[in-house]
Design a protein around this motif. Structure first.
Motif, short mmCIF file in Angstrom:
data_model
loop_
_atom_site.label_atom_id
_atom_site.label_comp_id
_atom_site.label_asym_id
_atom_site.label_seq_id
_atom_site.Cartn_x
_atom_site.Cartn_y
_atom_site.Cartn_z
N THR A 132 15.89 97.37 -100.95
CA THR A 132 16.07 96.01 -99.31
C THR A 132 15.99 97.23 -98.32
O THR A 132 15.53 97.30 -96.95
N PHE A 133 16.27 98.73 -99.17
CA PHE A 133 16.35 100.36 -98.16
C PHE A 133 14.97 100.24 -97.76
O PHE A 133 14.65 100.14 -96.45
N LEU A 134 14.18 99.96 -98.98
CA LEU A 134 12.65 100.62 -98.82
C LEU A 134 11.77 99.77 -98.98
O LEU A 134 11.47 100.31 -100.50
N PRO A 135 11.82 98.73 -98.50
CA PRO A 135 10.87 97.46 -99.89
C PRO A 135 9.49 98.25 -99.77
O PRO A 135 8.72 99.26 -99.68
N GLY A 136 8.79 97.72 -101.61
CA GLY A 136 7.20 98.19 -101.94
C GLY A 136 7.86 100.07 -102.37
O GLY A 136 6.72 100.33 -103.13
N ASN A 137 8.78 100.11 -102.27
CA ASN A 137 9.41 101.60 -103.47
C ASN A 137 8.63 101.79 -105.24
O ASN A 137 9.95 100.83 -104.91
N ARG A 138 9.03 102.55 -105.31
CA ARG A 138 8.43 102.29 -106.98
C ARG A 138 9.22 103.10 -108.00
O ARG A 138 9.54 103.63 -109.09
N MET A 139 10.81 103.32 -107.38
CA MET A 139 12.25 104.12 -107.71
C MET A 139 12.97 102.51 -108.45
O MET A 139 13.16 101.35 -107.68
N ALA A 140 12.47 102.27 -109.65
CA ALA A 140 12.70 101.04 -111.04
C ALA A 140 14.36 101.28 -110.58
O ALA A 140 14.84 102.15 -112.26
N PHE A 141 15.18 101.18 -109.43
CA PHE A 141 16.74 101.56 -110.37
C PHE A 141 17.48 99.92 -108.65
O PHE A 141 16.58 99.74 -108.23
N ALA A 142 18.72 99.97 -110.01
CA ALA A 142 18.97 98.33 -108.98
C ALA A 142 20.30 99.15 -107.55
O ALA A 142 19.70 98.57 -106.70
N GLY A 143 20.17 100.61 -107.75
CA GLY A 143 21.35 100.72 -107.09
C GLY A 143 22.70 101.26 -107.61
O GLY A 143 23.51 100.73 -108.71
N VAL A 144 23.18 101.57 -106.67
CA VAL A 144 25.71 102.13 -107.24
C VAL A 144 25.53 101.06 -106.10
O VAL A 144 25.92 101.95 -104.84
N ARG A 145 25.88 99.99 -106.64
CA ARG A 145 26.37 99.97 -105.25
C ARG A 145 28.06 99.91 -104.66
O ARG A 145 28.83 99.12 -104.22
N ASN A 146 28.92 100.35 -106.04
CA ASN A 146 30.27 101.39 -105.63
C ASN A 146 30.45 102.20 -104.82
O ASN A 146 29.68 103.17 -104.96
N GLU A 147 30.85 101.75 -103.80
CA GLU A 147 30.99 103.31 -102.17
C GLU A 147 31.38 104.04 -103.01
O GLU A 147 30.97 105.54 -102.69
N THR A 148 32.82 103.93 -103.84
CA THR A 148 33.03 105.88 -104.39
C THR A 148 32.53 106.31 -105.55
O THR A 148 32.23 107.51 -104.93
N GLN A 149 31.81 105.50 -106.06
CA GLN A 149 30.68 105.66 -106.87
C GLN A 149 29.30 107.01 -105.79
O GLN A 149 28.72 107.49 -106.18
N ARG A 150 29.07 105.96 -105.50
CA ARG A 150 28.10 106.86 -104.74
C ARG A 150 28.59 108.25 -103.94
O ARG A 150 27.83 109.11 -103.65
#
Ligand code: HEC
Length: 165
Positions: A132-150
């Protein structure tokens, strides 16, 4: 702290430390070690001290927790200086780097068209949800949803990419 500096300076060391102390007869074949010296045993106290020196809220992060989150990135990214690209680009020195600017890495069009410099805030958005941050990018990664983990991950990246914020 000294340990940290050593590990941070490792890249420079690989280039320079193989040199004999006396620079007199710089022969063609100096006995530089073929491989980098074994990484020093992680000095957790020094690394945690480096974290404590980061700007808030990253100074509250836990180095070890960040290192564990980075395990999710390791299959695709190296972070050590001069380490090769994998599926994703090497992340050393990513802070202050223009997005999509690492020489020799074949970025997606979406990343090539983006135009900003990586800082903690941009990374936080990217890592929360790359698509969602940069549609169309090729990084196949769902994201780190947890704020503390980020937070822990970004603090780890700050220390390991050795760019003082
Ligand atoms: C499945 C492989 C994969 C995983 C897992 C992954 N990445 Fe990536 N990453 C990529 C690829 C591929 C790109 C280039 C994207 C493009 O060109 O669209 C990228 C790009 C990036 C960039 C932009 C780099 C630049 O030079 O502009 C950052 C920052 C980044 N990743 C961080 C991370 C972090 C941190 C993690 C772990 C939480 C992670 N990535 C997990 C594959 C991955």
């Amino acid at each position: 702290m000294r340990r940290l500096l050593i590990s941070v300076a490792l890249a420079a060391c690989v280039a320079a430390c193989g040199q004999p102390a006396s620079q007199t007869a710089a022969s063609s074949e100096s006995p530089a070690p073929a491989a980098a010296p074994a990484a020093p045993a992680p000095d957790t106290a020094a690394l945690q001290a480096a974290i404590a020196a980061l700007p808030a809220p990253y100074n509250e992060a836990t180095y070890e927790a960040g290192r564990r989150v980075f395990a999710q990135c390791r299959s695709c990214h190296t972070i050590e200086a001069g380490a090769p690209n994998r599926v994703g680009p090497n992340l050393h020195g990513v802070f202050g780097r223009e997005i999509g600017s690492l020489e020799g890495f074949n970025y997606s069009q979406a990343v090539q068209d983006a135009n900003f410099v990586w800082d903690a805030a941009q990374l936080d958005n990217w890592l929360a949800n790359p698509q969602t941050f940069l549609p169309g990018n090729r990084m196949a990664f769902a994201g780190v949803r947890n704020e503390t983990q980020r937070r822990d991950l970004i603090a780890y990246l700050m220390v390991e990419s050795a760019t003082a914020p």
